[in-house]
Design a protein around this motif. Structure first.
Motif, PDB file in Angstrom:
ATOM      1  N   GLY A 117       0.792  -1.221   0.000  1.00  0.00           N
ATOM      2  CA  GLY A 117       0.000   0.000   0.000  1.00  0.00           C
ATOM      3  C   GLY A 117       0.823   1.270   0.000  1.00  0.00           C
ATOM      4  O   GLY A 117       2.060   1.244   0.075  1.00  0.00           O
ATOM      5  N   VAL A 118       0.123   2.398  -0.102  1.00  0.00           N
ATOM      6  CA  VAL A 118       0.735   3.721  -0.044  1.00  0.00           C
ATOM      7  C   VAL A 118      -0.010   4.538   0.998  1.00  0.00           C
ATOM      8  O   VAL A 118      -1.159   4.233   1.354  1.00  0.00           O
ATOM      9  CB  VAL A 118       0.674   4.426  -1.417  1.00  0.00           C
ATOM     10  N   ALA A 119       0.647   5.609   1.455  1.00  0.00           N
ATOM     11  CA  ALA A 119       0.044   6.445   2.499  1.00  0.00           C
ATOM     12  C   ALA A 119      -1.252   7.070   1.973  1.00  0.00           C
ATOM     13  O   ALA A 119      -1.320   7.493   0.824  1.00  0.00           O
ATOM     14  CB  ALA A 119       1.032   7.533   2.902  1.00  0.00           C
ATOM     15  N   PRO A 120      -2.308   7.140   2.796  1.00  0.00           N
ATOM     16  CA  PRO A 120      -2.348   6.660   4.186  1.00  0.00           C
ATOM     17  C   PRO A 120      -2.885   5.234   4.313  1.00  0.00           C
ATOM     18  O   PRO A 120      -3.098   4.757   5.427  1.00  0.00           O
ATOM     19  CB  PRO A 120      -3.307   7.649   4.830  1.00  0.00           C
ATOM     20  N   ALA A 121      -3.109   4.551   3.178  1.00  0.00           N
ATOM     21  CA  ALA A 121      -3.743   3.225   3.212  1.00  0.00           C
ATOM     22  C   ALA A 121      -2.691   2.116   3.186  1.00  0.00           C
ATOM     23  O   ALA A 121      -2.548   1.387   2.198  1.00  0.00           O
ATOM     24  CB  ALA A 121      -4.700   3.078   2.038  1.00  0.00           C
ATOM     25  N   PHE A 122      -1.960   1.976   4.284  1.00  0.00           N
ATOM     26  CA  PHE A 122      -0.937   0.938   4.379  1.00  0.00           C
ATOM     27  C   PHE A 122      -1.528  -0.358   4.919  1.00  0.00           C
ATOM     28  O   PHE A 122      -2.394  -0.346   5.804  1.00  0.00           O
ATOM     29  CB  PHE A 122       0.186   1.371   5.332  1.00  0.00           C
ATOM     30  N   LEU A 123      -1.062  -1.469   4.378  1.00  0.00           N
ATOM     31  CA  LEU A 123      -1.352  -2.783   4.950  1.00  0.00           C
ATOM     32  C   LEU A 123      -0.144  -3.178   5.783  1.00  0.00           C
ATOM     33  O   LEU A 123       0.986  -3.152   5.295  1.00  0.00           O
ATOM     34  CB  LEU A 123      -1.596  -3.813   3.844  1.00  0.00           C
ATOM     35  N   THR A 124      -0.365  -3.537   7.040  1.00  0.00           N
ATOM     36  CA  THR A 124       0.753  -3.832   7.947  1.00  0.00           C
ATOM     37  C   THR A 124       0.535  -5.157   8.663  1.00  0.00           C
ATOM     38  O   THR A 124      -0.551  -5.728   8.649  1.00  0.00           O
ATOM     39  CB  THR A 124       0.917  -2.727   9.007  1.00  0.00           C
ATOM     40  N   ARG A 125       1.636  -5.620   9.271  1.00  0.00           N
ATOM     41  CA  ARG A 125       1.569  -6.786  10.160  1.00  0.00           C
ATOM     42  C   ARG A 125       2.224  -6.400  11.481  1.00  0.00           C
ATOM     43  O   ARG A 125       2.969  -5.407  11.558  1.00  0.00           O
ATOM     44  CB  ARG A 125       2.306  -7.979   9.545  1.00  0.00           C
ATOM     45  N   ALA A 126       1.981  -7.199  12.488  1.00  0.00           N
ATOM     46  CA  ALA A 126       2.588  -6.914  13.791  1.00  0.00           C
ATOM     47  C   ALA A 126       4.085  -7.233  13.747  1.00  0.00           C
ATOM     48  O   ALA A 126       4.501  -8.207  13.111  1.00  0.00           O
ATOM     49  CB  ALA A 126       1.914  -7.747  14.874  1.00  0.00           C
ATOM     50  N   PRO A 127       4.929  -6.432  14.387  1.00  0.00           N
ATOM     51  CA  PRO A 127       6.363  -6.746  14.440  1.00  0.00           C
ATOM     52  C   PRO A 127       6.611  -7.982  15.280  1.00  0.00           C
ATOM     53  O   PRO A 127       5.780  -8.365  16.119  1.00  0.00           O
ATOM     54  CB  PRO A 127       6.974  -5.505  15.091  1.00  0.00           C
ATOM     55  N   SER A 128       7.741  -8.644  15.046  1.00  0.00           N
ATOM     56  CA  SER A 128       8.057  -9.855  15.799  1.00  0.00           C
ATOM     57  C   SER A 128       8.424  -9.539  17.238  1.00  0.00           C
ATOM     58  O   SER A 128       8.325 -10.412  18.104  1.00  0.00           O
ATOM     59  CB  SER A 128       9.199 -10.621  15.124  1.00  0.00           C
ATOM     60  N   ARG A 129       8.864  -8.322  17.495  1.00  0.00           N
ATOM     61  CA  ARG A 129       9.121  -7.877  18.872  1.00  0.00           C
ATOM     62  C   ARG A 129       9.037  -6.356  18.893  1.00  0.00           C
ATOM     63  O   ARG A 129       9.129  -5.691  17.847  1.00  0.00           O
ATOM     64  CB  ARG A 129      10.485  -8.344  19.379  1.00  0.00           C
ATOM     65  N   PRO A 130       8.895  -5.747  20.085  1.00  0.00           N
ATOM     66  CA  PRO A 130       8.838  -4.292  20.159  1.00  0.00           C
ATOM     67  C   PRO A 130      10.174  -3.646  19.785  1.00  0.00           C
ATOM     68  O   PRO A 130      11.237  -4.266  19.905  1.00  0.00           O
ATOM     69  CB  PRO A 130       8.514  -4.022  21.642  1.00  0.00           C
ATOM     70  N   MET A 131      10.110  -2.410  19.339  1.00  0.00           N
ATOM     71  CA  MET A 131      11.313  -1.619  19.114  1.00  0.00           C
ATOM     72  C   MET A 131      11.941  -1.268  20.462  1.00  0.00           C
ATOM     73  O   MET A 131      11.261  -0.792  21.372  1.00  0.00           O
ATOM     74  CB  MET A 131      10.964  -0.328  18.368  1.00  0.00           C
ATOM     75  N   LEU A 132      13.250  -1.526  20.591  1.00  0.00           N
ATOM     76  CA  LEU A 132      13.977  -1.213  21.823  1.00  0.00           C
ATOM     77  C   LEU A 132      14.836   0.038  21.619  1.00  0.00           C
ATOM     78  O   LEU A 132      15.157   0.417  20.492  1.00  0.00           O
ATOM     79  CB  LEU A 132      14.867  -2.390  22.227  1.00  0.00           C
ATOM     80  N   ILE A 133      15.240   0.632  22.722  1.00  0.00           N
ATOM     81  CA  ILE A 133      16.118   1.809  22.653  1.00  0.00           C
ATOM     82  C   ILE A 133      17.380   1.487  21.862  1.00  0.00           C
ATOM     83  O   ILE A 133      17.844   2.278  21.043  1.00  0.00           O
ATOM     84  CB  ILE A 133      16.490   2.289  24.064  1.00  0.00           C
ATOM     85  N   VAL A 134      17.942   0.299  22.081  1.00  0.00           N
ATOM     86  CA  VAL A 134      19.172  -0.066  21.378  1.00  0.00           C
ATOM     87  C   VAL A 134      18.961  -0.097  19.873  1.00  0.00           C
ATOM     88  O   VAL A 134      19.894   0.182  19.102  1.00  0.00           O
ATOM     89  CB  VAL A 134      19.739  -1.413  21.893  1.00  0.00           C
ATOM     90  N   ASP A 135      17.747  -0.403  19.421  1.00  0.00           N
ATOM     91  CA  ASP A 135      17.466  -0.394  17.980  1.00  0.00           C
ATOM     92  C   ASP A 135      17.618   1.014  17.408  1.00  0.00           C
ATOM     93  O   ASP A 135      18.083   1.181  16.278  1.00  0.00           O
ATOM     94  CB  ASP A 135      16.054  -0.918  17.709  1.00  0.00           C
ATOM     95  N   LEU A 136      17.214   2.017  18.171  1.00  0.00           N
ATOM     96  CA  LEU A 136      17.396   3.399  17.723  1.00  0.00           C
ATOM     97  C   LEU A 136      18.874   3.746  17.633  1.00  0.00           C
ATOM     98  O   LEU A 136      19.327   4.378  16.674  1.00  0.00           O
ATOM     99  CB  LEU A 136      16.704   4.366  18.687  1.00  0.00           C
TER     100      LEU A 136
END
Length: 424
Positions: A117-136
């Motif tokens: 899809g394109v904004a704003p109509a995106f098709l998404t799935r749940a991430p395998s884990r949450p984003m952590l501070i270390v990822d940033l």
């Protein structure tokens, strides 16, 4: 108090002849050929400045000579400073690297991963884990930069001007906009150069309880006497701001390697630059202007284990953590990168918490040392620190994009060739 010592190259185990050769290379291949307007190169070894020179012009149109106190847009060389600032808060126990980002940005808790899809109509799935501070900190968050121009997510960033230094927005509006755009990938699955360090700047402000720019001034710039480093250039210093050029005839920030023969296009006139007034968007990823002298002060503190002249930024063990490879599975940048652009493209390079880190010099095909670290900026500025060789190098010019010419590889080769007495 914090002024560096000047010395001959030979007194620090380096060759003046070889360093002069590097300067001639910059002059003949880049300045005389019309590829760069001018350059500044500083080499610091074994506690001393052993080479410091300027060549050419900081402003071609007005024929302003490059000077020792010229002020440069350092763009992504802002990232290591922001990363060090964040780790100060980690050392104080106010935040931890393994905490989920949504603890501090609740509206990001349900961020999905792009499927179609394109904004704003995106098709998404749940991430395998949450984003952590270390990822940033290590760019494995799933965030991106609009200029990558690789995906529909990148396009959504461009539409909202997310992460653009001259954007008429704020850190808060960036965070709000990102809450409505999916991630490129599930956190930890890949490396993608991104606005993650801008988010780190936002978190510094939120966790410390003071504006991000004020935190940097009070905790880093003022203590280290980095008087020319800020998110804008005040009127009294405006005459020192260099012009910025593009290797593209359109003046565009394109990211395709080229070997253009001159034809620099003025990209940002120092007389009318947006860097002459305080920005509303305080970019921890690319917003700072600085001088070679100021940035050397920052590098000297890191080379000295996080302390300079009695001013300690972080502890040596924290710095050692930051300059270790944090890519999952001990992989390298080329193995994990999905970026069309990065300030480092070498094999044998990993990524720490705000820096590229050399893992295996043999794979880079450039002389160097395991454990050296550094980064660069979009206008071809760069630095690296080699603790084993007690070496710090800073290179300044103002030409977009940094991928236009292989000057960084060339300088690394030539500076290491100048070492006549290795510590290893």
């Amino acid at each position: 108090m914090l002024a560096p010592t000047l010395a001959s190259p030979e007194s620090a185990g380096m060759s003046k002849t070889a360093l002069d050769r590097a300067e001639r290379h910059l002059k003949t291949r880049y300045i005389d050929a019309g590829r760069f307007p001018g350059t500044q190169l500083v080499v610091h070894r074994r506690g001393k400045i052993v080479h410091s020179t300027v060549q050419g012009f900081s402003d071609l149109e007005r024929k302003v000579a490059m000077k020792d106190d010229t002020i440069f847009r350092i763009y992504s060389m802002t990232k290591p400073i922001t990363s060090i600032a964040f780790m100060m808060l980690v050392e104080e126990g106010r935040v931890a690297l393994d905490e989920p980002v949504h603890k501090y940005i609740p509206e990001w808790k349900n961020l999905g991963v792009f499927q179609a899809g394109v904004a704003p109509a995106f098709l998404t799935r749940a991430p395998s884990r949450p984003m952590l501070i270390v990822d940033l900190m290590r760019h494995t968050s799933g965030l991106t930069y609009g200029f990558q121009q690789r995906s529909n997510v990148d396009a959504a960033y461009r539409e909202k001007k997310i992460g653009e230094v001259d954007k008429a927005g704020t850190l808060q509006s960036m965070v709000d906009d990102l809450a409505n755009i999916p991630l490129e990938f599930s956190p930890g699955e890949a490396w993608n150069y991104s606005v993650a360090t801008d988010v780190i700047g936002y978190l510094i402000g939120k966790i410390s309880g003071r504006p991000f720019e004020q935190f940097l001034k009070e905790r880093i710039f003022d203590p280290l006497e980095m008087k020319d480093t800020d998110f804008f250039v005040p009127s009294g210093k405006a005459h020192r701001l260099a012009a910025c050029y593009s290797a593209s005839p359109q003046g565009a920030m394109t990211f395709h390697a080229t070997e253009r023969k001159g034809d620099l296009t003025l990209q940002d006139d120092p007389a009318t630059s947006t860097f002459l007034s305080p920005p509303s968007f305080i970019s921890g990823g690319g917003g700072l202007c600085s001088t070679a002298a100021d940035y050397l002060t920052f590098c000297r503190a890191l080379l000295n284990g996080g302390e300079l002249g009695g001013v300690r930024l972080i502890g040596p063990k924290t710095l050692a953590l930051m300059t270790s490879n944090h890519l999952p599975g001990g992989r390298t940048l080329p193995e994990m990168s999905r970026s069309l652009f990065s300030e480092a493209t070498y094999h044998g390079i990993g990524f720490g918490l705000g820096f590229q880190v050399t893992l295996d010099p043999a794979q880079t095909l450039i002389p160097g040392s395991a454990g050296e670290y550094g980064w660069g900026g979009a206008a071809t500025t760069s630095f690296w620190i080699d603790p084993a060789e007690e070496l710090a190098v800073i290179f300044m010019t103002q030409v977009l994009p940094s991928t236009a010419y292989p000057v960084r590889r060339e300088l690394r080769t030539m500076i290491y060739a100048a070492i006549s007495e290795s510590n290893l």
